[in-house]
Design a protein around this motif. Structure first.
Motif, mmCIF file in Angstrom:
data_model
loop_
_atom_site.group_PDB
_atom_site.id
_atom_site.type_symbol
_atom_site.label_atom_id
_atom_site.label_comp_id
_atom_site.label_asym_id
_atom_site.label_seq_id
_atom_site.Cartn_x
_atom_site.Cartn_y
_atom_site.Cartn_z
ATOM 1 N N MET A 193 46.533 33.357 43.753
ATOM 2 C CA MET A 193 46.138 32.673 42.518
ATOM 3 C C MET A 193 45.058 33.454 41.783
ATOM 4 N N GLY A 194 44.083 33.963 42.507
ATOM 5 C CA GLY A 194 43.052 34.779 41.866
ATOM 6 C C GLY A 194 43.649 36.016 41.235
ATOM 7 N N GLN A 195 44.533 36.676 41.965
ATOM 8 C CA GLN A 195 45.152 37.903 41.454
ATOM 9 C C GLN A 195 45.995 37.613 40.220
ATOM 10 N N ILE A 196 46.799 36.597 40.275
ATOM 11 C CA ILE A 196 47.671 36.255 39.149
ATOM 12 C C ILE A 196 46.849 35.846 37.928
ATOM 13 N N THR A 197 45.746 35.154 38.142
ATOM 14 C CA THR A 197 44.876 34.762 37.030
ATOM 15 C C THR A 197 44.288 35.997 36.350
ATOM 16 N N ILE A 198 43.880 36.985 37.127
ATOM 17 C CA ILE A 198 43.359 38.233 36.549
ATOM 18 C C ILE A 198 44.439 38.906 35.712
ATOM 19 N N TRP A 199 45.626 39.044 36.262
ATOM 20 C CA TRP A 199 46.706 39.706 35.516
ATOM 21 C C TRP A 199 47.070 38.939 34.257
ATOM 22 N N ALA A 200 47.145 37.605 34.354
ATOM 23 C CA ALA A 200 47.482 36.791 33.179
ATOM 24 C C ALA A 200 46.422 36.976 32.086
ATOM 25 N N MET A 201 45.170 37.063 32.486
ATOM 26 C CA MET A 201 44.093 37.277 31.517
ATOM 27 C C MET A 201 44.232 38.655 30.871
ATOM 28 N N GLN A 202 44.527 39.665 31.657
ATOM 29 C CA GLN A 202 44.693 41.017 31.120
ATOM 30 C C GLN A 202 45.854 41.092 30.128
ATOM 31 N N LYS A 203 46.848 40.246 30.304
ATOM 32 C CA LYS A 203 48.020 40.263 29.425
ATOM 33 C C LYS A 203 47.791 39.487 28.128
ATOM 34 N N HIS A 204 46.655 38.813 28.009
ATOM 35 C CA HIS A 204 46.302 38.064 26.796
ATOM 36 C C HIS A 204 47.320 36.973 26.470
ATOM 37 N N PHE A 205 47.872 36.324 27.482
ATOM 38 C CA PHE A 205 48.804 35.235 27.221
ATOM 39 C C PHE A 205 48.086 34.123 26.477
ATOM 40 N N SER A 206 48.769 33.517 25.507
ATOM 41 C CA SER A 206 48.120 32.484 24.696
ATOM 42 C C SER A 206 48.804 31.120 24.794
ATOM 43 N N THR A 207 49.936 31.049 25.455
ATOM 44 C CA THR A 207 50.623 29.762 25.558
ATOM 45 C C THR A 207 50.911 29.418 27.014
ATOM 46 N N LYS A 208 51.053 28.129 27.267
ATOM 47 C CA LYS A 208 51.370 27.663 28.615
ATOM 48 C C LYS A 208 52.730 28.196 29.059
ATOM 49 N N SER A 209 53.680 28.279 28.142
ATOM 50 C CA SER A 209 55.014 28.765 28.524
ATOM 51 C C SER A 209 54.975 30.236 28.925
ATOM 52 N N GLN A 210 54.148 31.050 28.260
ATOM 53 C CA GLN A 210 54.008 32.454 28.660
ATOM 54 C C GLN A 210 53.420 32.555 30.062
ATOM 55 N N ILE A 211 52.403 31.758 30.333
ATOM 56 C CA ILE A 211 51.760 31.793 31.645
ATOM 57 C C ILE A 211 52.718 31.265 32.715
ATOM 58 N N PHE A 212 53.457 30.195 32.420
ATOM 59 C CA PHE A 212 54.416 29.679 33.395
ATOM 60 C C PHE A 212 55.470 30.729 33.726
ATOM 61 N N LYS A 213 55.995 31.392 32.709
ATOM 62 C CA LYS A 213 57.009 32.425 32.937
ATOM 63 C C LYS A 213 56.451 33.533 33.833
ATOM 64 N N PHE A 214 55.201 33.928 33.590
ATOM 65 C CA PHE A 214 54.565 34.964 34.398
ATOM 66 C C PHE A 214 54.357 34.483 35.838
ATOM 67 N N VAL A 215 53.882 33.258 36.008
ATOM 68 C CA VAL A 215 53.702 32.690 37.351
ATOM 69 C C VAL A 215 55.038 32.675 38.089
ATOM 70 N N LEU A 216 56.089 32.270 37.413
ATOM 71 C CA LEU A 216 57.425 32.268 38.023
ATOM 72 C C LEU A 216 57.829 33.675 38.461
#
Length: 185
Positions: free
Chosen positions: A100-123
């Motif tokens: 979870m920590g690692q994925i949060t760092i990567w999601a932040m680096q990718k500048h995701f702005s929507t919940k759907s973008q973050i969900f797709k990345f988590v998946l």
């Protein structure tokens, strides 16, 4: 350049000069068993001389034989949201917490702005676990909510952190909350 990839950071110091002695450390890696299409290797629990580290370069590699530079002037001390995430997950003893920590760092680096973008990345990060039935859609949605929560908290609470580099090709940089002590070559 890694600075172009990171989000909302300020260089604090270069902690020394380039003529300092060469000290290095090799990482220890333990697989979390969590993998997917977003990352070529499993997400690892990484330590640099006992200090928890996180990958700062999604899609690049970390190997136990790489040497990361710890000499004065060979790493950077930064301040930013990533520092908050690292400080909150550095003491995690579970595979899920590390991931979870690692994925949060990567999601932040990718500048995701929507919940759907973050969900797709988590998946994508948990793809193998989801397809095997080890994770449910509800669990992925809960992880997505946690990632969003920590990104929002991190943006409001930047903290210091360190970046360590290696000369190995296609290697990730490593982030830590604490300064790492190496040994001479």
């Amino acid at each position: 350049d890694i600075l172009d990839q990171m989000y909302g950071i300020n260089l604090l110091a270069n902690d020394g000069d380039a003529s300092a002695s060469d000290t290095v450390v090799k990482p220890t890696l333990v697989s979390t068993g969590i993998s997917g299409t977003a990352h070529p290797d499993p997400i690892y629990k990484i330590k640099l001389n006992g200090v928890t580290a996180f990958c700062g370069s999604q899609g690049k590699h970390c190997r136990s034989y790489y040497t990361y530079k710890t000499g004065e002037g060979q790493y950077k001390k930064m301040n930013g949201p990533i520092g908050y995430i690292i400080n909150n997950y550095k003491d995690s003893h579970t595979n899920m917490g590390t991931a979870m920590g690692q994925i949060t760092i990567w999601a932040m680096q990718k500048h995701f702005s929507t919940k759907s973008q973050i969900f797709k990345f988590v998946l994508q990060c948990y793809d193998n676990q989801y397809r095997s039935g080890a994770m449910t859609y509800t669990q992925l949605a809960s992880i997505t909510d946690s990632v969003i929560f920590y990104i929002n908290r991190a943006n409001a609470n930047p903290m210091p952190y360190y970046i360590y580099y290696t000369d190995a090709q296609n290697a990730q940089v490593l982030f830590t909350a604490d300064k790492v002590k190496g040994s001479t070559i």
